[in-house]
Design an enzyme around this catalytic site. Sequence first.
Site, PDB file in Angstrom:
ATOM      1  N   ASP A   1       0.800  -1.220   0.000  1.00 30.31           N
ATOM      2  CA  ASP A   1       0.000   0.000   0.000  1.00 30.31           C
ATOM      3  C   ASP A   1       0.842   1.283   0.000  1.00 30.31           C
ATOM      4  O   ASP A   1       0.335   2.359  -0.281  1.00 30.31           O
ATOM      5  CB  ASP A   1      -0.942  -0.005   1.218  1.00 30.31           C
ATOM      6  CG  ASP A   1      -2.005  -1.082   1.070  1.00 30.31           C
ATOM      7  OD1 ASP A   1      -2.495  -1.253  -0.059  1.00 30.31           O
ATOM      8  OD2 ASP A   1      -2.303  -1.767   2.062  1.00 30.31           O
TER       9      ASP A   1
ATOM     10  N   HIS B   1     -10.162  -2.372  -1.287  1.00 32.99           N
ATOM     11  CA  HIS B   1      -9.271  -2.007  -2.396  1.00 32.99           C
ATOM     12  C   HIS B   1      -9.725  -2.694  -3.681  1.00 32.99           C
ATOM     13  O   HIS B   1     -10.368  -3.744  -3.639  1.00 32.99           O
ATOM     14  CB  HIS B   1      -7.846  -2.502  -2.109  1.00 32.99           C
ATOM     15  CG  HIS B   1      -7.143  -1.778  -1.016  1.00 32.99           C
ATOM     16  ND1 HIS B   1      -6.448  -2.446  -0.016  1.00 32.99           N
ATOM     17  CD2 HIS B   1      -6.981  -0.464  -0.765  1.00 32.99           C
ATOM     18  CE1 HIS B   1      -5.906  -1.568   0.804  1.00 32.99           C
ATOM     19  NE2 HIS B   1      -6.213  -0.345   0.378  1.00 32.99           N
TER      20      HIS B   1
ATOM     21  N   CYS C   1      -0.570  -7.849  -1.023  1.00 38.57           N
ATOM     22  CA  CYS C   1      -0.303  -6.769  -0.048  1.00 38.57           C
ATOM     23  C   CYS C   1       1.047  -6.871   0.639  1.00 38.57           C
ATOM     24  O   CYS C   1       1.550  -5.897   1.173  1.00 38.57           O
ATOM     25  CB  CYS C   1      -1.286  -6.782   1.113  1.00 38.57           C
ATOM     26  SG  CYS C   1      -2.912  -7.206   0.726  1.00 38.57           S
TER      27      CYS C   1
HETATM   28  C1  CIR Z   1      -5.756  -2.209   6.136  1.00 36.57           C
HETATM   29  O1  CIR Z   1      -6.970  -2.195   6.344  1.00 36.57           O
HETATM   30  O2  CIR Z   1      -5.172  -1.232   5.711  1.00 36.57           O
HETATM   31  C2  CIR Z   1      -4.980  -3.465   6.427  1.00 36.57           C
HETATM   32  N1  CIR Z   1      -5.496  -4.083   7.595  1.00 36.57           N
HETATM   33  C3  CIR Z   1      -5.027  -4.410   5.274  1.00 36.57           C
HETATM   34  C4  CIR Z   1      -4.335  -3.861   4.071  1.00 36.57           C
HETATM   35  C5  CIR Z   1      -4.381  -4.773   2.916  1.00 36.57           C
HETATM   36  N2  CIR Z   1      -3.630  -4.253   1.845  1.00 36.57           N
HETATM   37  C6  CIR Z   1      -3.837  -4.556   0.583  1.00 36.57           C
HETATM   38  O3  CIR Z   1      -4.790  -5.243   0.255  1.00 36.57           O
HETATM   39  N3  CIR Z   1      -3.036  -4.018  -0.329  1.00 36.57           N
END
Ligand code: CIR
Length: 268
Positions: A69, A166, A263
């Site tokens: 991210d 996302h 992720c």
């Molecule tokens: C969030 O909600 O930001 C994290 N718990 C999970 C992020 C997942 N990231 C992704 O799918 N790229």
Amino acid sequence: FQAKFAIVRRVASTLVEQALRSDESGGKPDLALAREQQKKYIDNLRDLGIDVHEFDSDDRLPDCCFVEDVAVCHDGIALINRPGHPTRQGEVDVVRRVLSFDLGQKVVEMSEQEGATLDGGDVLFTGKEFFVGLSQRTNMKGAMFLADTFENYPVSPIKLSDGSLHLKSFMSMASPGVIAVGSSKDAQKALKEIESKASFKYSKVTLPDDVAANCVYVNRTLIHCSHEDFPESAKKFEALFPHTHRIEMPNSEFRKVDGALTCRSILI
Ligand code: CIR
């Protein structure tokens, strides 16, 4: 879809209680198991010949293992995002340092654009163009900043339904030219918009489970959900990609906090 390097981060102990999650229905992640799954993920990237830069976790940043991210990297350019949730914005520092000093990428900072936010989980790069999910985390200014940064590629914003985290929560590239997509209404709606805006043609594979449609294709290998996590979707991968080198990857603990397979790494 060739990677020489990967950036990954270890799992913070605060993931269990403090990581962001859309609901509590899956229960709390088991820290030891999450760390074991992360180790397996990293070992597999190394087995694919990828030089993995692995960083310590920071307990002040419960979601820090979800490095995808934080930055978008292509063609020697590293766009350092402004993640859409305030608790995640501190994650950029370590990643910026590695990308710039260790990996020699040209760093571009989204922080220069007031109000722009973007999570890498909303960025689907097909090899030829970008689709950017407009979500609770990513806004139009963020998508436009990405378009300016990677000006050699078409970039299309895709409006996500309110409940979606996302774009890649239910979609990803399963191999060159092939989009894997979940079967939920939200996933299919996003796919329709992609098909109507795309500059190139893609084929698609539809998976029964949205989360399973998040897979990683890298160095001629498809890393996808395990039979234990999603039996029907795993069977489908097996049947549809009989000649592709495939690796099944458990993701049960990360899923509890909305994490999928893409992720957990930035591939360069
Ligand atoms: C969030 O909600 O930001 C994290 N718990 C999970 C992020 C997942 N990231 C992704 O799918 N790229």
